[in-house]
Write a protein that holds these residues in place. Structure first.
Motif, PDB file in Angstrom:
ATOM      1  N   CYS A  93       5.524  14.228   5.440  1.00 26.63           N
ATOM      2  CA  CYS A  93       6.770  14.104   6.207  1.00 26.63           C
ATOM      3  C   CYS A  93       7.991  14.471   5.362  1.00 26.63           C
ATOM      4  CB  CYS A  93       6.902  12.675   6.723  1.00 26.63           C
ATOM      5  SG  CYS A  93       8.469  12.350   7.569  1.00 26.63           S
ATOM      6  N   ILE A  94       8.747  15.483   5.793  1.00 25.98           N
ATOM      7  CA  ILE A  94       9.943  15.915   5.075  1.00 25.98           C
ATOM      8  C   ILE A  94      10.984  14.799   5.041  1.00 25.98           C
ATOM      9  CG2 ILE A  94      11.933  17.469   5.166  1.00 25.98           C
ATOM     10  CD1 ILE A  94      10.106  19.612   6.287  1.00 25.98           C
ATOM     11  N   GLY A  95      11.112  14.083   6.144  1.00 28.57           N
ATOM     12  CA  GLY A  95      12.186  13.101   6.274  1.00 28.57           C
ATOM     13  C   GLY A  95      11.827  11.690   5.876  1.00 28.57           C
ATOM     14  N   GLN A  96      10.789  11.509   5.066  1.00 31.28           N
ATOM     15  CA  GLN A  96      10.315  10.151   4.808  1.00 31.28           C
ATOM     16  C   GLN A  96      11.319   9.281   4.064  1.00 31.28           C
ATOM     17  OE1 GLN A  96       7.186   9.822   1.465  1.00 31.28           O
ATOM     18  NE2 GLN A  96       6.830  11.873   2.295  1.00 31.28           N
ATOM     19  N   GLN A  97      12.163   9.859   3.209  1.00 32.47           N
ATOM     20  CA  GLN A  97      13.144   9.029   2.495  1.00 32.47           C
ATOM     21  C   GLN A  97      14.216   8.498   3.446  1.00 32.47           C
ATOM     22  OE1 GLN A  97      12.325   8.070  -0.334  1.00 32.47           O
ATOM     23  NE2 GLN A  97      10.783   9.610  -0.818  1.00 32.47           N
ATOM     24  N   VAL A  98      14.680   9.342   4.347  1.00 34.79           N
ATOM     25  CA  VAL A  98      15.639   8.889   5.360  1.00 34.79           C
ATOM     26  C   VAL A  98      14.974   7.893   6.295  1.00 34.79           C
ATOM     27  CG1 VAL A  98      17.147   9.600   7.259  1.00 34.79           C
ATOM     28  CG2 VAL A  98      16.931  11.052   5.235  1.00 34.79           C
ATOM     29  N   ALA A  99      13.709   8.145   6.640  1.00 38.66           N
ATOM     30  CA  ALA A  99      12.978   7.235   7.518  1.00 38.66           C
ATOM     31  C   ALA A  99      12.885   5.847   6.912  1.00 38.66           C
ATOM     32  CB  ALA A  99      11.576   7.782   7.794  1.00 38.66           C
ATOM     33  N   ARG A 100      12.644   5.765   5.612  1.00 35.91           N
ATOM     34  CA  ARG A 100      12.574   4.456   4.956  1.00 35.91           C
ATOM     35  C   ARG A 100      13.890   3.696   5.113  1.00 35.91           C
ATOM     36  NH1 ARG A 100       8.980   7.388   1.298  1.00 35.91           N
ATOM     37  NH2 ARG A 100       7.096   6.111   0.928  1.00 35.91           N
ATOM     38  N   VAL A 101      15.005   4.398   4.966  1.00 33.34           N
ATOM     39  CA  VAL A 101      16.311   3.744   5.130  1.00 33.34           C
ATOM     40  C   VAL A 101      16.480   3.248   6.551  1.00 33.34           C
ATOM     41  CG1 VAL A 101      18.807   4.068   5.036  1.00 33.34           C
ATOM     42  CG2 VAL A 101      17.355   5.114   3.288  1.00 33.34           C
ATOM     43  N   GLU A 102      16.137   4.074   7.533  1.00 30.96           N
ATOM     44  CA  GLU A 102      16.273   3.680   8.937  1.00 30.96           C
ATOM     45  C   GLU A 102      15.456   2.434   9.253  1.00 30.96           C
ATOM     46  OE1 GLU A 102      16.189   6.992  11.941  1.00 30.96           O
ATOM     47  OE2 GLU A 102      15.531   8.109  10.171  1.00 30.96           O
ATOM     48  N   ILE A 103      14.188   2.447   8.840  1.00 30.85           N
ATOM     49  CA  ILE A 103      13.304   1.314   9.149  1.00 30.85           C
ATOM     50  C   ILE A 103      13.796   0.051   8.451  1.00 30.85           C
ATOM     51  CG2 ILE A 103      10.955   0.434   8.970  1.00 30.85           C
ATOM     52  CD1 ILE A 103      10.089   3.471   8.971  1.00 30.85           C
ATOM     53  N   ARG A 104      14.133   0.185   7.183  1.00 39.29           N
ATOM     54  CA  ARG A 104      14.604  -0.966   6.403  1.00 39.29           C
ATOM     55  C   ARG A 104      15.865  -1.572   7.007  1.00 39.29           C
ATOM     56  NH1 ARG A 104      16.090   1.441   1.527  1.00 39.29           N
ATOM     57  NH2 ARG A 104      18.307   1.285   2.008  1.00 39.29           N
ATOM     58  N   GLU A 105      16.849  -0.737   7.300  1.00 42.39           N
ATOM     59  CA  GLU A 105      18.119  -1.241   7.828  1.00 42.39           C
ATOM     60  C   GLU A 105      17.966  -1.774   9.251  1.00 42.39           C
ATOM     61  OE1 GLU A 105      20.776  -1.707   6.101  1.00 42.39           O
ATOM     62  OE2 GLU A 105      19.978  -0.758   4.302  1.00 42.39           O
ATOM     63  N   ALA A 106      17.105  -1.145  10.034  1.00 37.24           N
ATOM     64  CA  ALA A 106      16.912  -1.599  11.418  1.00 37.24           C
ATOM     65  C   ALA A 106      16.266  -2.978  11.460  1.00 37.24           C
ATOM     66  CB  ALA A 106      16.061  -0.595  12.185  1.00 37.24           C
ATOM     67  N   ILE A 107      15.231  -3.195  10.666  1.00 27.90           N
ATOM     68  CA  ILE A 107      14.552  -4.493  10.660  1.00 27.90           C
ATOM     69  C   ILE A 107      15.446  -5.563  10.045  1.00 27.90           C
ATOM     70  CG2 ILE A 107      12.570  -5.777   9.795  1.00 27.90           C
ATOM     71  CD1 ILE A 107      11.919  -3.804  12.046  1.00 27.90           C
ATOM     72  N   THR A 108      16.136  -5.240   8.949  1.00 28.99           N
ATOM     73  CA  THR A 108      17.031  -6.195   8.298  1.00 28.99           C
ATOM     74  C   THR A 108      18.122  -6.660   9.253  1.00 28.99           C
ATOM     75  OG1 THR A 108      16.645  -5.255   6.105  1.00 28.99           O
ATOM     76  CG2 THR A 108      18.657  -6.534   6.402  1.00 28.99           C
ATOM     77  N   ALA A 109      18.761  -5.718   9.935  1.00 30.67           N
ATOM     78  CA  ALA A 109      19.848  -6.057  10.860  1.00 30.67           C
ATOM     79  C   ALA A 109      19.336  -6.879  12.038  1.00 30.67           C
ATOM     80  CB  ALA A 109      20.522  -4.783  11.357  1.00 30.67           C
TER      81      ALA A 109
ATOM     82  N   ARG B 270      12.627 -13.522   6.303  1.00 23.19           N
ATOM     83  CA  ARG B 270      13.831 -14.302   6.629  1.00 23.19           C
ATOM     84  C   ARG B 270      14.312 -15.065   5.394  1.00 23.19           C
ATOM     85  NH1 ARG B 270      15.579 -13.947  11.551  1.00 23.19           N
ATOM     86  NH2 ARG B 270      14.276 -13.813  13.413  1.00 23.19           N
ATOM     87  N   ASP B 271      13.383 -15.572   4.601  1.00 17.68           N
ATOM     88  CA  ASP B 271      13.751 -16.344   3.404  1.00 17.68           C
ATOM     89  C   ASP B 271      14.250 -15.448   2.274  1.00 17.68           C
ATOM     90  OD1 ASP B 271      13.030 -18.625   4.729  1.00 17.68           O
ATOM     91  OD2 ASP B 271      11.038 -18.766   3.791  1.00 17.68           O
ATOM     92  N   ASP B 272      13.692 -14.237   2.188  1.00 19.61           N
ATOM     93  CA  ASP B 272      14.070 -13.321   1.109  1.00 19.61           C
ATOM     94  C   ASP B 272      14.170 -11.898   1.662  1.00 19.61           C
ATOM     95  OD1 ASP B 272      14.574 -11.956  -1.193  1.00 19.61           O
ATOM     96  OD2 ASP B 272      12.677 -12.447  -2.181  1.00 19.61           O
ATOM     97  N   PRO B 273      15.340 -11.539   2.203  1.00 19.81           N
ATOM     98  CA  PRO B 273      15.517 -10.207   2.793  1.00 19.81           C
ATOM     99  C   PRO B 273      15.249  -9.062   1.823  1.00 19.81           C
ATOM    100  CG  PRO B 273      17.306 -11.661   3.446  1.00 19.81           C
ATOM    101  CD  PRO B 273      16.529 -12.389   2.388  1.00 19.81           C
ATOM    102  N   GLU B 274      15.301  -9.311   0.508  1.00 13.61           N
ATOM    103  CA  GLU B 274      15.045  -8.247  -0.457  1.00 13.61           C
ATOM    104  C   GLU B 274      13.600  -7.756  -0.416  1.00 13.61           C
ATOM    105  OE1 GLU B 274      17.193  -6.554  -2.438  1.00 13.61           O
ATOM    106  OE2 GLU B 274      18.670  -7.631  -1.208  1.00 13.61           O
ATOM    107  N   GLU B 275      12.717  -8.553   0.171  1.00 15.49           N
ATOM    108  CA  GLU B 275      11.316  -8.139   0.287  1.00 15.49           C
ATOM    109  C   GLU B 275      11.142  -6.977   1.265  1.00 15.49           C
ATOM    110  OE1 GLU B 275       8.742  -8.926  -1.347  1.00 15.49           O
ATOM    111  OE2 GLU B 275       9.118 -10.860  -2.304  1.00 15.49           O
ATOM    112  N   ILE B 276      12.195  -6.623   1.983  1.00 16.93           N
ATOM    113  CA  ILE B 276      12.081  -5.594   3.013  1.00 16.93           C
ATOM    114  C   ILE B 276      11.662  -4.250   2.438  1.00 16.93           C
ATOM    115  CG2 ILE B 276      14.533  -4.973   2.899  1.00 16.93           C
ATOM    116  CD1 ILE B 276      12.259  -4.955   6.027  1.00 16.93           C
ATOM    117  N   ARG B 277      12.030  -3.941   1.197  1.00 18.40           N
ATOM    118  CA  ARG B 277      11.668  -2.637   0.633  1.00 18.40           C
ATOM    119  C   ARG B 277      10.151  -2.499   0.495  1.00 18.40           C
ATOM    120  NH1 ARG B 277      16.011   0.255  -1.320  1.00 18.40           N
ATOM    121  NH2 ARG B 277      17.979  -0.907  -1.306  1.00 18.40           N
TER     122      ARG B 277
END
Length: 413
Positions: free
Chosen positions: A356-372, A272-279
């Motif tokens: 996992c073939i889709g791991q790069q897309v999965a990272r985006v989904e997880i990151r954006e879902a938790i951030t939002a 919450r204090d530093d959303p950039e840590e999400i990666r």
């Protein structure tokens, strides 16, 4: 099977007393016993399970280990039996007859293939799952997640993050990348999220292929139709696997990451204090909350030595990402959840040619879902989560179930 002389233990089944964020202590005990320890398989075969990180990597990258014959480990409540049917490496589904073309497509399942046969099919789809492609899809994924946030607000104040948020995000992204038009989304959910027969899935895929020949796009289906090296049976088999695989894993991680944060105020405060840590946090979510207790087992095609332990030809080895991801030989403070940790290298997405073939897309989904989620609901609180207590494995290969994750959006009550 050759067992190291210093290991006096007999084969055993996978423990069922663990949860996604608190694995069974039996796995840690096995890890202390050795890099490979005995494990029963459902067909009566006595194999091994890799619990050390380096042993897991060695097995997953060694071409002398084959995906066939597709043995499944014995889990809680299951007994090994001689001559038992071997489970196919495909998602579980309703019983039903499958036509000849469908049976041929099933034989081409990437999860059952090795060597050049596997490489040919995997190469046909990897282009749409690259880092560059994943980054290019970020605006679409972000906009779609904003729609899901709006739906949560409308449904609240108490919602199920698994059913109402994680599953739609994963399923909609799956359709977007593969190339399933929006008007087919409800039918996709019926067939691949809910229960259906293999034949119903193939009927859907065949009709979709005919439609997409007339309406190509920037997606997997278009690439497959344009690939001169693939025949119809190969294309259908690839699409059946891609439509059924990976989606549950992404939804599981979104739900489990939410539980991890909502049960650990200190780690939640960091994001919450530093959303950039999400990666960095996404990698830690994958490390401590890995879905697969064991991956699909590999079987030695010849005598192999793994971390000094001889493995005889014909012996199956089930790699445990859950155990390897908490190996103190690889990670400092491995039992601690720390979103600032450099957890890259975890086995949450598997490893090697079957990673996992889709791991790069999965990272985006997880990151954006938790951030939002954290941005939209600053007072978000956990009401209850089924995954905080042990549940039956979701598949014979031994994967954790996400379960209901009930939260209050407004923090009241």
């Amino acid at each position: 099977m050759t067992i190291p002389a210093q290991c006096p233990f007999h084969a055993r089944s996978l423990p069922g007393d663990g949860t996604p964020l608190s694995p069974s202590p039996q796995l840690a005990q096995w890890r202390e016993e050795g890099a490979l320890v005995p494990l029963d398989f459902q067909d009566g075969h006595e194999g091994l399970v890799a619990t050390h990180y380096e042993a897991a990597i060695a097995v997953l990258q060694d071409p002398r280990f084959s995906m066939r014959p597709g043995r499944m480990p014995v889990g809680p409540g299951h007994a090994a039996h001689e001559g038992g049917a071997e489970s196919a490496a495909v998602p579980l589904e309703a019983a039903g007859e499958l036509d000849e073309s469908g049976r041929r497509s099933d034989d081409l399942n990437l999860l059952n293939l090795d060597g050049e046969e596997h490489s040919k099919l995997r190469r046909a789809v990897t282009g749409r799952f690259s880092v560059r492609q994943a980054r290019g899809r970020e605006p679409w994924i972000r906009a779609m997640i904003a729609e899901q946030i709006a739906q949560l607000r409308a449904k609240g104040p108490v919602v199920d993050l698994w059913r109402d948020y994680a599953m739609p995000i994963s399923a909609r992204t799956h359709c977007h990348v593969i190339g399933i038009p929006d008007h087919h989304y409800p039918r996709f959910v019926e067939l691949f999220v809910e229960e259906s027969t293999a034949q119903q899935k193939y009927d859907f895929i065949r009709a979709l292929l005919e439609e997409r020949r007339e309406t190509p796009g920037e997606d997997v289906i278009t690439d497959l139709l344009d690939n001169p090296d693939l025949d119809r049976v190969e294309i259908e088999g690839l699409l059946r696997l891609l439509m059924g695989a990976g989606r549950d894993s992404v939804a599981y991680l979104i739900a489990t990451a939410s539980v991890a944060l909502l049960t650990d105020p200190a780690q939640l405060a960091i994001l919450r204090d530093d959303p950039e840590e999400i990666r960095a946090a996404v990698e830690e979510f994958m490390r401590v909350g890995a879905m697969f207790v064991t991956l699909f087992a590999r079987t030695a095609t010849e005598d192999v030595v793994v971390e000094g332990i001889p493995v005889a030809a014909g012996t199956s080895v089930a790699v445990s990402p859950v155990a390897a991801n908490r190996d103190p030989g690889r990670w400092e403070r491995p039992e601690e959840f720390d979103v600032t940790r450099d957890a890259f290298g975890h086995l949450g997405f598997g490893y090697g040619i079957h990673g996992c073939i889709g791991q790069q897309v999965a990272r985006v989904e997880i990151r954006e879902a938790i951030t939002a989620l954290l941005e939209a609901f600053p007072a978000l609180t956990l009401v209850d989560a089924e995954q905080l207590t042990p549940q039956p494995f979701a598949h014979p290969v031994a994967v954790y179930e996400a379960g209901t994750v009930s939260v209050r959006l407004d923090g009241r009550g």
